[in-house]
Design a protein around this motif. Structure first.
Motif, mmCIF file in Angstrom:
data_model
loop_
_atom_site.group_PDB
_atom_site.id
_atom_site.type_symbol
_atom_site.label_atom_id
_atom_site.label_comp_id
_atom_site.label_asym_id
_atom_site.label_seq_id
_atom_site.Cartn_x
_atom_site.Cartn_y
_atom_site.Cartn_z
ATOM 1 N N GLN A 74 6.060 -1.004 7.831
ATOM 2 C CA GLN A 74 7.443 -0.783 7.258
ATOM 3 C C GLN A 74 8.273 -0.016 8.276
ATOM 4 O OE1 GLN A 74 9.294 -1.911 4.931
ATOM 5 N NE2 GLN A 74 10.796 -0.435 4.264
ATOM 6 N N HIS A 82 11.404 -1.802 0.646
ATOM 7 C CA HIS A 82 10.209 -2.611 1.307
ATOM 8 C C HIS A 82 10.672 -4.242 1.423
ATOM 9 C CE1 HIS A 82 7.880 1.040 1.074
ATOM 10 N NE2 HIS A 82 7.157 0.592 1.906
ATOM 11 N N GLY A 98 1.011 -6.436 5.662
ATOM 12 C CA GLY A 98 1.936 -5.466 6.134
ATOM 13 C C GLY A 98 1.426 -4.037 5.819
ATOM 14 N N ALA A 100 2.775 -0.583 4.145
ATOM 15 C CA ALA A 100 3.841 0.356 3.371
ATOM 16 C C ALA A 100 4.152 1.508 3.942
ATOM 17 C CB ALA A 100 3.515 0.147 1.837
ATOM 18 N N CYS A 117 3.996 -1.778 -3.242
ATOM 19 C CA CYS A 117 2.859 -2.999 -2.689
ATOM 20 C C CYS A 117 3.213 -4.109 -3.647
ATOM 21 C CB CYS A 117 1.459 -2.315 -3.171
ATOM 22 S SG CYS A 117 1.088 -1.150 -1.648
ATOM 23 N N TRP A 124 0.434 -6.568 1.362
ATOM 24 C CA TRP A 124 0.696 -5.085 1.884
ATOM 25 C C TRP A 124 -0.882 -4.607 1.849
ATOM 26 C CZ3 TRP A 124 4.895 -3.496 3.820
ATOM 27 C CH2 TRP A 124 5.935 -3.858 3.401
#
Length: 320
Positions: A74, A82, A98, A100, A117, A124
């Motif tokens: 991120q 997000h 991903g 976060a 999330c 995530w």
């Protein structure tokens, strides 16, 4: 905002098939787009606009370098919104995971992390601790292991999320709080970004005039020997090296990291899109790290170039 899915699929179609080769994972990069509002003051510089930093630009670069998958961190451009990265993850779930961004100043940091999330369930698979988002009073005491950090750690433990630490201002001040997290009863794997930022002025272009803090790097390697839940990203070589790609001055430091962590706790990362401003871009970063691993047994080489990241961050669909 939805990503241009057609552009992503078109770029994916141009990638060379993996056949039997090991998966290559870029363990550290960012994407953003002007199609989604930036946080106040988060607008990127003109050189890192959509043509360079978008999901479509990433797909083109990855296809050119034969990179199979990527871990999208991120970006600070969006702070704790997000939504854009979540849309990129959901557009290509077989290809992306991903990381976060934790908000230590939220009224309930753990609940805020769970909400982030939930924007892309199951995609995530890590959390970034940016130490410089912590309040000043925390930096003078427990820092990452303060009440907010421990609240976040509990959620990370519950959701099996590794923690990434960005020590942009230098690793030594953070070592006590990182050690506390590593040794906590609910400890999770901790991943140090960008070799631990041992070179002065990591925002500057590589130069032999920039000092490499060997003592800080030795301390990082010592911590890696003591804790088998500590990982290291061999990422953003241009922020660590004193020379342009292939960054040959980092080879002895790579060897030291390998001796401390082993291949199963090391992973390559490019720091896209910033790496695109360096000669050769993402591809040159990969080739530099590949050159460091050339004499290693294939399983060790494959782990560093993708296997470690694929396992730790749960790239299930990218398994060989």
């Amino acid at each position: 905002m939805r990503v241009a899915r057609r552009a992503i699929l078109a770029a994916m179609a141009t990638a060379t098939p993996r056949s039997s080769r090991a998966v290559v994972v870029d363990s550290h990069l960012h994407v953003w787009s002007s199609s989604h509002p930036y946080a106040k003051g988060g607008e990127p510089p003109a050189a890192l606009g959509d043509a360079v930093a978008s999901a479509a630009a990433l797909e083109t670069s990855m296809a050119s370098a034969n990179i199979d998958a990527a871990l999208i961190v991120q970006p600070i451009n969006y702070r704790f919104d997000h939504a854009h990265v979540a849309s990129v993850l959901k557009a290509a779930p077989q290809r992306y995971r991903g990381v976060a961004l934790a908000d230590p100043t939220a009224a309930d940091p753990g609940a805020a992390l769970r909400e982030a999330c939930a924007s892309a369930p199951g995609l995530w698979t890590g959390v970034r601790f940016n130490p410089y988002l912590w309040p000043d009073d925390a930096k003078k005491s427990a820092w990452l292991a303060d009440a907010a950090g421990l609240s976040l750690l509990e959620v990370c433990h519950d959701l099996s999320l590794p923690i990434g630490v960005m020590a942009f201002g230098g690793l030594p001040p953070l070592l006590p709080s990182i050690t506390a997290l590593l040794e906590h009863p609910k400890a999770v794997p901790i991943v140090i970004d960008h070799w631990g930022f041992p070179r002065e002025d990591p925002a500057a272009a590589p130069s032999p005039d920039l000092t490499f803090d060997g003592d800080a790097f030795d301390a990082l390697c010592a911590l890696g020997r003591r804790h088998d839940n500590l990982y290291l990203k061999l990422s953003a070589l241009f922020r660590v090296s004193g020379a342009s790609a292939p960054h040959s001055d980092l080879k002895p430091r790579f060897d030291r990291a390998l001796g401390a962590f082993g291949p199963d706790r090391l992973m390559w990362g490019s720091d896209f899109p910033f790496v695109q401003l360096q000669p050769g871009g993402q591809r040159a970063s990969l080739e530099a790290l590949r050159s460091f691993t050339r004499d290693l047994p294939a399983p060790a080489r494959d782990a560093i170039l993708g296997g470690t990241a694929a396992k730790l961050f749960r790239f299930d669909a990218c398994a060989t």
